[in-house]
Design an enzyme around this catalytic site. Structure first.
Site, PDB file in Angstrom:
ATOM      1  CG  ASP A  80    -107.314 -36.731  55.748  1.00  0.00           C
ATOM      2  OD1 ASP A  80    -107.725 -37.411  56.725  1.00  0.00           O
ATOM      3  OD2 ASP A  80    -107.944 -36.956  54.611  1.00  0.00           O
TER       4      ASP A  80
ATOM      5  CB  VAL B  48     -83.023 -30.779  61.511  1.00  0.00           C
ATOM      6  CG1 VAL B  48     -81.636 -31.672  61.554  1.00  0.00           C
ATOM      7  CG2 VAL B  48     -83.391 -30.145  62.863  1.00  0.00           C
TER       8      VAL B  48
ATOM      9  CG  ASN C 175    -108.375 -41.438  52.242  1.00  0.00           C
ATOM     10  OD1 ASN C 175    -108.172 -41.012  53.137  1.00  0.00           O
ATOM     11  ND2 ASN C 175    -109.066 -42.828  52.055  1.00  0.00           N
TER      12      ASN C 175
ATOM     13  CG  ASP D  82     -80.796 -20.278  31.790  1.00  0.00           C
ATOM     14  OD1 ASP D  82     -81.810 -19.523  31.923  1.00  0.00           O
ATOM     15  OD2 ASP D  82     -80.428 -21.267  31.390  1.00  0.00           O
TER      16      ASP D  82
ATOM     17  CG  ASP E 164     -84.925 -18.802  30.268  1.00  0.00           C
ATOM     18  OD1 ASP E 164     -84.601 -19.765  30.232  1.00  0.00           O
ATOM     19  OD2 ASP E 164     -84.905 -17.791  29.557  1.00  0.00           O
TER      20      ASP E 164
ATOM     21  CB  SER F 176     -85.056 -20.563  26.693  1.00  0.00           C
ATOM     22  OG  SER F 176     -84.168 -19.883  27.485  1.00  0.00           O
TER      23      SER F 176
ATOM     24  CG  HIS G 185     -51.306 -47.659  19.048  1.00  0.00           C
ATOM     25  ND1 HIS G 185     -51.645 -46.199  18.653  1.00  0.00           N
ATOM     26  CD2 HIS G 185     -51.730 -47.785  20.317  1.00  0.00           C
ATOM     27  CE1 HIS G 185     -52.440 -45.821  19.411  1.00  0.00           C
ATOM     28  NE2 HIS G 185     -52.499 -46.763  20.527  1.00  0.00           N
TER      29      HIS G 185
ATOM     30  CG  ASP H 147     -50.997 -45.337  15.400  1.00  0.00           C
ATOM     31  OD1 ASP H 147     -51.428 -46.559  15.063  1.00  0.00           O
ATOM     32  OD2 ASP H 147     -51.144 -44.709  16.515  1.00  0.00           O
TER      33      ASP H 147
ATOM     34  N   GLY I  20     -56.531 -45.521  26.556  1.00  0.00           N
ATOM     35  CA  GLY I  20     -57.822 -45.875  26.420  1.00  0.00           C
ATOM     36  C   GLY I  20     -58.709 -45.054  25.206  1.00  0.00           C
TER      37      GLY I  20
ATOM     38  CB  SER J 152     -55.440 -45.507  21.565  1.00  0.00           C
ATOM     39  OG  SER J 152     -54.505 -45.067  22.028  1.00  0.00           O
ATOM     40  N   GLY J 153     -57.301 -44.616  18.907  1.00  0.00           N
ATOM     41  CA  GLY J 153     -58.130 -45.102  17.876  1.00  0.00           C
ATOM     42  C   GLY J 153     -59.290 -44.260  17.769  1.00  0.00           C
TER      43      GLY J 153
END
Length: 740
Positions: free
Chosen positions: A174, A211, A223, A291, A325, A327, A544, A597, A689, A691-692
């Site tokens: 192998d 490569v 194996n 880090d 590291d 942490s 709204h 609103d 999107g 909104s609310g």
């Protein structure tokens, strides 16, 4: 005289001769005919360079249309003539295989079944891992042949490190071979290895170009576990410009990671390195020893750096090292580099002291575009700007707003209030309508001095025992201000599952970071609006969002479905879905001005709170959010003006903006029931999107619903903040309608 052979002898002789002749003829026929059909398998490998093509990623897939088109061109060229090609941009590797003898199909099938080939395209920012088949759960297969074809980006080399390597000791049985090529050619063989190597002394290979080929060959017996190898981050970068990023960016980088990028640009040029985003954990020690990103010989960076932080080196070579590291981890960074002439580091631009280059039109415009304020120093202001005594220029609408924008109080000197305004004792001007409304609109609270009123009106917190509390934010602060504990009850809200720190300029939220965030959908459609959980059965959203139009009855509960505990829009089936029982928009909502609103939604059945579903705390009616306070917005809205909605929940931090300044910026459209927040220099905002959804503020170790996303002039525009419904103004209304 003897007798000759009899008839029997003659017959035997003839038969024997005929048999010999037949055998000879059969051997000749087999030799010249049948034997000529036997074929031995031959495999030829090689490469050729294509001079007039630029490599594209589609060439990695042999089934792609681009690959097939180029292959046909090459085949046509090879048929007409063949010549040695020495230069070019695309290298084609090929194998030629010949058939095996008849009767050996079973052996070929077995060989094919135990042969595998993998391809990997390594990026400088992403770690790629290759393992022997079955690793680590089971040993590699017997009688197998496996190939890994590895490729990196142009200008890079590959670094392959085996952190686990355990094969049979005998390399004739192998073995693993590593080639400095994509084909198994002996002259490109770097090493043949077998046996065991300790993780503390891993096998490492570096290619000469972008490569590499790895092969594993095993026999029938004994194996072993196999191997695991990593294509390391980092590499070599060249050319006049390029980019790289930390592993997994913009997701979290892994712990215990080291990456190195060696940058080399043409002789006579210098290198300018820029970090559009930089978030590298400082860990528990709060300095750059855990880090960090190191520009060797220049500087070391960590923490959260300003957008487009820049570092330059007066050389054509630069080495950048990233290290984490074991942490805390963070989002990491992305980086770009480009060359500049030593004599002209900022062509046609203004050079800041920190080496950043900005457009000359941004000089002395009142905004810190450099990041170190050098574009705003020693300025001569025109008539539309405030000339600060310290040399800064500030927009005129900041004059006399009660905030020291100049830094030396120049913009707050000699201020007199306009008609209809009340002058606070600190010379701040606020609307007369805000006097004695129960809110401290003046920073010194002088607009509430001497007011005779019922201290337990809607604008204050009233205890269960009837006592009134006037101090700001008395709820859930750990102190029993009421004496009966009612100000500390119902405090199981606003707690994040994690404490890590369509939003424009934001970033992906962590899973369960905002467990009160709700995604509202019109049935069988994508996300429409956001909402916030305030109890097991009630949501707060924008009025709204629930106004009818010509096609859809948004005001009807049956139109909607709510998804709770959702993080990614693609994972709706994993979230908790509820239908809506009733919708209560504020009766004084004005669809033209967006005043009042706010709306409430009752779920068709209560939800059970969990790590992913929790309520946000409601503020007291007395809560005031001063200018400059940091708040957080979140949602799945558009990530740019006119763009599509986000798939993953987004978050961003913005700051409360002075209401007087905001009213002037928004042409007098701001009421006392609105709160302005954003980044006036632009780039961060809520959008369509969102909104609310919630604008939340962190207080007393909890998140409170400070505002509801309402309206704005575009998204993330300069001098155009986002406008939010001021929730404290509606605290009594919420209590009246929901009991919460």
């Amino acid at each position: 005289k003897k007798r000759g052979p009899g008839k029997v002898g003659i017959i035997v002789a003839v038969v024997t001769l005929a048999a010999v002749l037949a055998l000879i003829i059969g051997l000749l026929v087999w030799h010249f005919h049948c034997k000529s059909d036997l074929k031995s398998q031959k495999i030829y490998t090689g490469s050729l360079r294509i001079t007039n093509q630029v490599f594209v990623d589609a060439y990695e897939n042999s089934d792609s249309a681009e690959f097939k088109e180029l292959a046909n061109q090459v085949m046509a060229q090879v048929r007409t003539k063949f010549k040695l090609i020495c230069f070019g941009s695309v290298i084609a590797y090929y194998e030629s295989e010949f058939a095996v003898p008849a009767g050996q199909e079973a052996a070929v099938d077995q060989a094919v079944n135990t042969s595998m080939r993998f391809t990997q395209h390594a990026k400088s920012s992403a770690e790629k891992i290759i393992t022997s088949p079955g690793f680590p759960d089971k040993p590699y297969a017997p009688d197998s042949f496996v190939q890994w074809q590895l490729r990196g980006d142009p200008g890079h080399v590959l670094k392959l490190s085996f952190d686990t390597f355990n094969l049979e000791e005998n390399c004739s049985n192998d073995f693993v071979r590593v080639y400095d090529s994509l084909v198994a050619v002996d002259k490109h063989l770097m090493e043949e290895e077998c046996g065991f190597y300790s993780p503390s002394n891993p096998l490492t290979f570096i290619s000469s170009r972008n490569v590499m080929l790895v092969t594993l060959v095993t026999n029938k017996e004994e194996n072993f576990p196999g191997f695991r190898a990593q294509l390391a981050c980092g590499g070599k970068l060249s050319g006049t410009s390029g980019s790289f990023k930390s592993p997994n960016f913009p997701s979290y980088y892994p712990p215990n990671k080291t990456c190195q990028w060696d940058i080399e640009v043409p002789d006579g040029k210098y290198i300018k390195l820029r970090f559009p985003k930089f978030m590298v954990s400082t860990g528990s020690l709060n300095h750059c020893s855990e880090d960090y990103v190191q520009i060797v010989g220049k500087s070391t960076l960590c923490g959260q750096q300003p957008a487009n932080t820049m570092v330059t080196v007066n050389s054509n070579k630069m080495t950048v090292v990233f290290k984490s590291d074991s942490s805390q981890v963070d989002r990491g960074f992305n980086a770009t580099y480009e060359v500049f002439e030593p004599t002209d580091p900022c062509p046609d631009k203004f050079q800041c002291d920190n080496k950043r280059c900005v457009n000359p039109s941004l000089r002395c415009d009142g905004w810190n575009d450099c990041g170190d304020s050098t574009d705003e120093r020693n300025c001569k202001c025109d008539a539309s700007m405030i000339q600060c005594r310290n040399g800064f220029c500030k927009p005129m609408f900041w004059r006399c707003d009660g905030v020291n924008d100049c830094g030396d109080d120049t913009d707050e000197l000699n201020c007199g209030c306009k008609s209809g305004e009340f002058q606070c004792k600190n010379n701040q001007c606020v609307s007369e309508k805000l006097k004695c409304d129960g809110n401290r609109d003046c920073k010194d609270g002088s607009d509430e001095d001497g007011c005779s009123r019922d201290m337990c009106k809607d604008s204050t917190f009233m205890c269960s025992n009837g006592k009134c509390i006037t101090k700001p934010n008395p709820m859930c602060d750990g102190q029993d201000d009421c004496g009966d504990g009612s100000d500390e009850s119902n405090c199981n809200c606003g707690k994040k599952a994690y404490t890590k720190s369509r939003i424009v300029g934001g970033q992906d939220a962590d899973v369960s970071e905002f467990p009160w965030q709700v995604s509202l959908h019109v049935k069988n459609t994508p996300h429409v609006c956001g909402a916030s959980i305030i109890s097991e059965q009630w949501l707060v959203t924008a009025a709204h969002c629930v106004q009818d139009d010509a096609k859809i009855k948004y005001s009807q509960p049956g139109t909607w479905e709510a998804y709770l505990g959702l993080h990614t829009q693609k994972e709706k089936p994993k979230s908790t879905k509820r239908l809506i029982k009733q919708i209560i928009p504020h009766k004084n909502y004005n669809s033209y001005t967006y005043d009042n609103d706010i709306a409430l939604m009752e779920l068709d059945s209560p939800v059970t709170f969990s790590e992913t579903i929790r309520p946000i705390c409601l503020p007291a009616a007395t809560d005031v959010y001063p200018a400059g306070e940091t708040v957080t917005i979140s949602g799945w809205g558009a990530t740019r003006e006119g763009g599509g909605g986000a798939t993953v929940l987004q978050k961003a931090n913005v700051r409360i903006i002075n209401s007087t300044v905001c009213d002037e910026l928004m042409s007098g459209q701001i009421t006392s029931r609105m709160t302005c927040a954003g980044v006036l220099s632009g780039g961060v905002d809520a959008c369509q999107g969102d909104s609310g959804g919630p604008m939340s503020i962190f207080s007393n170790e909890r998140m409170y619903l400070a505002g509801v996303v309402s309206w704005g002039d575009g998204c993330a525009r300069r001098n155009k903040p986002g406008i939010y419904t001021n929730v404290p103004k509606f605290r009594a209304w919420i209590k009246e309608k929901t009991g919460v």
